[in-house]
Every structure is written in C-alpha cells, then in structure tokens.
Design an enzyme around this catalytic site. Structure first.
Site, PDB file in Angstrom:
ATOM      1  N   LYS A 198       1.155   4.413  -2.818  1.00  0.00           N
ATOM      2  CA  LYS A 198       0.933   5.861  -2.598  1.00  0.00           C
ATOM      3  C   LYS A 198       2.017   6.617  -2.709  1.00  0.00           C
ATOM      4  O   LYS A 198       1.958   7.760  -3.291  1.00  0.00           O
ATOM      5  CB  LYS A 198       0.253   5.960  -1.178  1.00  0.00           C
ATOM      6  CG  LYS A 198      -0.899   5.172  -0.943  1.00  0.00           C
ATOM      7  CD  LYS A 198      -2.168   6.163  -1.335  1.00  0.00           C
ATOM      8  CE  LYS A 198      -2.928   5.345  -1.921  1.00  0.00           C
ATOM      9  NZ  LYS A 198      -4.147   6.030  -2.546  1.00  0.00           N
ATOM     10  N   TYR A 238       0.966  -1.280   0.013  1.00  0.00           N
ATOM     11  CA  TYR A 238      -0.064  -0.106   0.090  1.00  0.00           C
ATOM     12  C   TYR A 238       0.922   1.259   0.023  1.00  0.00           C
ATOM     13  O   TYR A 238       0.612   2.132  -0.748  1.00  0.00           O
ATOM     14  CB  TYR A 238      -1.013   0.020   1.210  1.00  0.00           C
ATOM     15  CG  TYR A 238      -1.882   1.166   1.380  1.00  0.00           C
ATOM     16  CD1 TYR A 238      -2.937   1.389   0.429  1.00  0.00           C
ATOM     17  CD2 TYR A 238      -1.506   2.277   2.372  1.00  0.00           C
ATOM     18  CE1 TYR A 238      -3.713   2.529   0.526  1.00  0.00           C
ATOM     19  CE2 TYR A 238      -2.460   3.405   2.357  1.00  0.00           C
ATOM     20  CZ  TYR A 238      -3.312   3.451   1.494  1.00  0.00           C
ATOM     21  OH  TYR A 238      -4.314   4.470   1.553  1.00  0.00           O
ATOM     22  N   THR A 242     -13.564   5.894   7.103  1.00  0.00           N
ATOM     23  CA  THR A 242     -14.088   5.423   6.249  1.00  0.00           C
ATOM     24  C   THR A 242     -13.958   3.959   6.284  1.00  0.00           C
ATOM     25  O   THR A 242     -13.293   3.419   6.902  1.00  0.00           O
ATOM     26  CB  THR A 242     -13.437   5.753   4.837  1.00  0.00           C
ATOM     27  OG1 THR A 242     -12.104   5.325   4.557  1.00  0.00           O
ATOM     28  CG2 THR A 242     -13.395   7.292   4.563  1.00  0.00           C
TER      29      THR A 242
HETATM   30  N1  LIG Z   1      -9.134   6.704   4.979  1.00  0.00           N
HETATM   31  C1  LIG Z   1      -8.024   7.085   5.132  1.00  0.00           C
HETATM   32  O1  LIG Z   1      -7.600   7.180   6.260  1.00  0.00           O
HETATM   33  C2  LIG Z   1      -7.177   7.641   3.882  1.00  0.00           C
HETATM   34  C3  LIG Z   1      -5.859   8.154   4.334  1.00  0.00           C
HETATM   35  C4  LIG Z   1      -4.972   8.480   3.235  1.00  0.00           C
HETATM   36  C5  LIG Z   1      -5.468   8.264   1.916  1.00  0.00           C
HETATM   37  N2  LIG Z   1      -6.421   7.394   1.545  1.00  0.00           N
HETATM   38  C6  LIG Z   1      -6.837   7.492   0.302  1.00  0.00           C
HETATM   39  O2  LIG Z   1      -8.047   8.069  -0.047  1.00  0.00           O
HETATM   40  C7  LIG Z   1      -8.661   7.280  -1.225  1.00  0.00           C
HETATM   41  C8  LIG Z   1     -10.186   7.083  -0.919  1.00  0.00           C
HETATM   42  O3  LIG Z   1     -10.473   5.989   0.339  1.00  0.00           O
HETATM   43  P1  LIG Z   1     -11.363   5.997   1.430  1.00  0.00           P
HETATM   44  O4  LIG Z   1     -10.892   6.072   2.842  1.00  0.00           O
HETATM   45  O5  LIG Z   1     -12.539   6.821   0.976  1.00  0.00           O
HETATM   46  O6  LIG Z   1     -11.820   4.673   1.026  1.00  0.00           O
HETATM   47  P2  LIG Z   1     -13.186   3.662   0.911  1.00  0.00           P
HETATM   48  O7  LIG Z   1     -14.397   4.390   1.552  1.00  0.00           O
HETATM   49  O8  LIG Z   1     -12.948   2.273   1.217  1.00  0.00           O
HETATM   50  O9  LIG Z   1     -13.356   4.126  -0.783  1.00  0.00           O
HETATM   51  C9  LIG Z   1     -12.622   3.368  -1.554  1.00  0.00           C
HETATM   52  C10 LIG Z   1     -13.177   3.506  -3.050  1.00  0.00           C
HETATM   53  O10 LIG Z   1     -12.364   3.259  -4.136  1.00  0.00           O
HETATM   54  C11 LIG Z   1     -13.112   2.084  -4.721  1.00  0.00           C
HETATM   55  N3  LIG Z   1     -12.391   1.094  -5.470  1.00  0.00           N
HETATM   56  C12 LIG Z   1     -11.667   0.338  -4.979  1.00  0.00           C
HETATM   57  N4  LIG Z   1     -11.069  -0.545  -5.984  1.00  0.00           N
HETATM   58  C13 LIG Z   1     -11.440  -0.124  -6.955  1.00  0.00           C
HETATM   59  C14 LIG Z   1     -11.361  -0.645  -8.472  1.00  0.00           C
HETATM   60  N5  LIG Z   1     -10.591  -1.515  -8.754  1.00  0.00           N
HETATM   61  N6  LIG Z   1     -11.973   0.289  -9.445  1.00  0.00           N
HETATM   62  C15 LIG Z   1     -12.632   1.171  -9.110  1.00  0.00           C
HETATM   63  N7  LIG Z   1     -13.064   1.552  -7.897  1.00  0.00           N
HETATM   64  C16 LIG Z   1     -12.547   1.107  -6.791  1.00  0.00           C
HETATM   65  C17 LIG Z   1     -14.295   1.654  -3.718  1.00  0.00           C
HETATM   66  O11 LIG Z   1     -15.279   1.261  -4.728  1.00  0.00           O
HETATM   67  P3  LIG Z   1     -16.331  -0.149  -4.186  1.00  0.00           P
HETATM   68  O12 LIG Z   1     -17.425   0.315  -3.576  1.00  0.00           O
HETATM   69  O13 LIG Z   1     -16.316  -0.821  -5.434  1.00  0.00           O
HETATM   70  O14 LIG Z   1     -15.163  -1.251  -3.416  1.00  0.00           O
HETATM   71  C18 LIG Z   1     -14.554   2.728  -3.150  1.00  0.00           C
HETATM   72  O15 LIG Z   1     -15.521   3.587  -3.910  1.00  0.00           O
HETATM   73  C19 LIG Z   1      -7.848   6.163  -1.453  1.00  0.00           C
HETATM   74  O16 LIG Z   1      -7.199   6.367  -2.557  1.00  0.00           O
HETATM   75  C20 LIG Z   1      -7.068   6.034  -0.074  1.00  0.00           C
HETATM   76  O17 LIG Z   1      -5.819   5.269  -0.540  1.00  0.00           O
HETATM   77  C21 LIG Z   1      -7.306   7.151   2.739  1.00  0.00           C
END
Ligand SMILES: NC(=O)c1ccc[n+]([C@@H]2O[C@H](COP(=O)([O-])OP(=O)(O)OC[C@H]3O[C@@H](n4cnc5c(N)ncnc54)[C@H](OP(=O)(O)O)[C@@H]3O)[C@@H](O)[C@H]2O)c1
Length: 356
Positions: free
Chosen positions: A239, A235, A272
């Site tokens: 990133k 992961y 999330t």
């Molecule tokens: N949460 C944190 O603390 C955090 C911190 C730093 C960075 N981030 C980054 O923020 C971004 C959003 O994350 P989030 O926290 O909002 O996570 P989340 O709620 O798990 O959402 C992830 C999203 O990505 C989609 N996805 C996953 N695999 C996919 C694929 N193969 N094709 C198309 N869509 C796909 C999921 O769709 P499905 O509904 O189909 O699964 C979902 O809509 C990510 O890039 C994550 O790495 C998050």
C-alpha cells in the site's frame, strides 16, 4: 482510559495472531513492530473516520455520459459500490475480475435493481491482477475496444496473505496490490492520455491505498520480503508502494504536461470481506459495527474519480474527501525514484508509459 484499554487489547490480539502464524521466515521483532503499528493505524484510522464523517461526501454527481472506466476487483466490496455509482452516472464501466461468473452475476443484479437507460452500460472482463500475463492480455483486449480510457480505478487487493511467490516470481501481496496495477497503468497510459486530450477534463488514475502504509518502509534490497516476511508488513509495504508511485507518476505526468491525473486514496476502515479476515475482527468482532459500510468506503474513491475539486490536485492522497496524513518516507522523492526504477526493472519496462 477506555481508548488506551481498547488499543492494548487490539495490540495483544494482533500479537497473538502473529504468534500463531509465526513461521521460520518471520523475525519476531519485525512482526511485533508491524503488529503494533498496524493496531495503532487502525485505532487512528477509525477515530479519523468518526471525526471526519461529515466530510466524507461527494456532492452532486453530474452525468458522465461517454466516459469509460475500469474498476479492478469490481464485483465485491468497495469496488462493487464504485462500479454501481459510475454506472448510474452514465459511465461505461469495465468490471475487471478474476471470476467472470461472479462478475456477471453482480452485473445482472445491478442492472435489475436500476432503471435501464440507453446511456448506462457495463461489461465484465477477465483480469487476474497478480499475473502479469493476465494484465497484458486484459489491456490488449481493452485497447482493441476502447481507444480512450477516462478513469482507471486500481482497487483490487488482498490482505495478510502468507508468503507465496506468484508465477512471475513476485511476493503475492506486492504483485496483486502494487505491481499488477503499476503494469496495467503503464500499458494503458496512451489510452488515458488520449481520453484526457479529447475531453475537457483530465483522465484519472485512482490507486486505492491505505492508512496502513504507515506501518512500514520499502525494503529495497529485499523487495519480495524473502529474507523476512510477515503478512501485515507485506500488505503495508504494497500500500505504501501504491502511494509512492502515485506521487512519482504525478511528477512524470506534470513534466510531460500530460492531461492525466493520478491520486491515491485511503477509503477508511471499512466492513468488507477483507476486514473480516483481520485479527482485529477475529478478536473484537463488535468493532465491525463502528466501521464504514462499503458504500461509505466507496465515497472517497469516487471523489478521486470524478470530483472537479481535484482537477488541479494530481498526486493528492485523499482520505474522507480531504488530504490525508502520510508518512515522510512516502513523500521522499529519492525513495520514490528508487522504487520506480526497481519496479520498472522487475517488470522489464524500459520507459514507463511508452510501449515498444
Ligand atoms: N476494507 C478496508 O478497511 C480497507 C482499508 C483501506 C484500504 N482498502 C483497500 O480497498 C481495496 C478494496 O478492498 P475491499 O475492502 O473492498 O476488499 P474486498 O471486499 O475483499 O474486495 C477485494 C476485491 O479485490 C479482488 N481481487 C483480489 N485479488 C485479485 C486478483 N488477483 N485479481 C483481480 N481481482 C482481485 C477481489 O476479487 P475476488 O472476488 O475474485 O476475490 C475483490 O473483488 C483494496 O485495495 C484494499 O487494500 C480496504
């Protein structure tokens, strides 16, 4: 003392999770290093979010009628919040999702909760960003409908997936978080440039990266981590690759004087679905209460999409709506060039942004 105790507990939790997951592919030393760095990043990330809470705001959002935006993974988590805000500002939003039914359900919910006006619109389109075939099909369809794309939010992501190769032969986290978005950006580059040329502002590419990039470096001779894989390292590397490619692409765009800007963003540590899968949450569930909400997490992403303050700051790495801290590895231009060349080779791209 309390901070040290919490950090120790987090490290112990991460190590325990690693121990449970330990398989033949994992070299314990690397996994341990990643687990420790991961927990340190989390503690530092949460502290930064708390200290900078007041800076994490967007200011007044002016109407953005006539603009077209794509948000990958836009039906859940932070992506969904970004979609909502852009939709309300009058942007035509393309919600790019792998589950069309879930996307439509989300779209109808947003529509039913907001006042309908002629300037507000959004559509749901199929995209599995881990499959290069799906990325190509999606971009072909988008290009038929929209000669101009003003905002591309590369948001979709997976966290801590076990080792698996995709249909294209790429490690799955690298494929979803980095390679698919890199390929999408390449395929849509003409449309982004056209949007920038015909508008007063540059088009924008926003790569949703993470402070977790700190945990790792790119292994150029084992990019797929086939010799040594662990979910945290995988992961972190994906990133880091997003952040490095943001900086490299910025140099390309600057040299071309292209009216397109590219940004990387760490949204914060956000409660999330993604976070609920982490060892931190499993071992210390109460931590969820001090994290950002998905809405607060979307603020820095939206800032990169629309803030006039960033118009001349392509290549910025934003966290809590200000420049974030990033590693020297991520800033190294030689490493960035090498990663770019390797990525183009993997995706069979002869010249980035130029379609044959
Ligand atoms: N949460 C944190 O603390 C955090 C911190 C730093 C960075 N981030 C980054 O923020 C971004 C959003 O994350 P989030 O926290 O909002 O996570 P989340 O709620 O798990 O959402 C992830 C999203 O990505 C989609 N996805 C996953 N695999 C996919 C694929 N193969 N094709 C198309 N869509 C796909 C999921 O769709 P499905 O509904 O189909 O699964 C979902 O809509 C990510 O890039 C994550 O790495 C998050």
């Amino acid at each position: 003392m309390i901070v040290e105790l919490v950090a120790l507990l987090l490290i112990a939790g991460g190590l325990f999770e690693m121990y449970k997951r330990n398989g033949s592919r994992i070299k314990l030393v690397e996994s341990t290093r990643h687990a420790i760095n991961y927990q340190v990043s989390n503690v530092m990330g949460i502290a930064a979010d708390i200290i900078n809470k007041r800076k994490n705001h967007l200011g007044l959002v002016k109407p953005l009628y006539g603009k077209v935006a794509i948000v990958t993974g836009g039906s859940r988590g932070m992506g969904a919040e970004v979609v909502k805000s852009l939709y309300l500002a009058g942007v035509h939003v393309i919600i790019a999702v792998r589950d069309i039914e879930a996307g439509e359900k989300f779209k109808e919910k947003v529509k039913s909760e907001s006042v309908k006006t002629a300037d507000r619109s959004m559509v749901v389109m199929k995209l599995d960003v881990s499959s290069m075939k799906s990325v190509k099909k999606f971009s072909d369809e988008v290009k038929k409908l929209h000669p101009e794309i003003h905002i591309l939010v590369n948001n979709a992501g997976v966290l801590f997936a076990d080792f698996k190769l995709t249909e294209d032969g790429f490690e799955s986290q690298l494929a979803t978080n980095y390679l698919g978005h890199f390929y999408l950006t390449h395929l849509l580059m003409d449309n982004l440039k056209r949007a920038g040329e015909n508008s007063k502002e540059c088009a924008r590419i926003v790569n949703v990266s993470s402070c977790i990039h700190y945990c790792s470096e790119i292994w150029f001779d084992d990019i797929n981590m086939e010799k040594c894989h662990d979910p945290v390292g995988g992961y972190a590397r994906s990133k880091l690759a997003q952040l490095m490619s943001t900086r490299h692409l910025t140099r390309i765009l600057k040299a071309e004087k292209a009216p397109v800007k590219c940004y990387a963003v760490h949204p914060g540590l956000v409660a999330t679905d993604m976070f609920y899968k982490t060892p931190m949450f499993k071992n210390l569930g109460w931590m969820g209460k001090i994290l950002k909400s998905p809405e607060a997490g979307s603020v820095s992403i939206l800032y990169c999409c629309i803030s006039p303050e960033l118009e001349n700051r392509g290549g910025a790495y934003i966290s809590n709506c200000q420049e974030g801290w990033s590693t020297s590895f991520s800033k190294n231009e030689e490493h960035q060039n090498r990663l770019h060349d390797l990525t183009c080779q993997m995706l069979k791209i002869k010249s980035f942004g130029i379609l044959e």
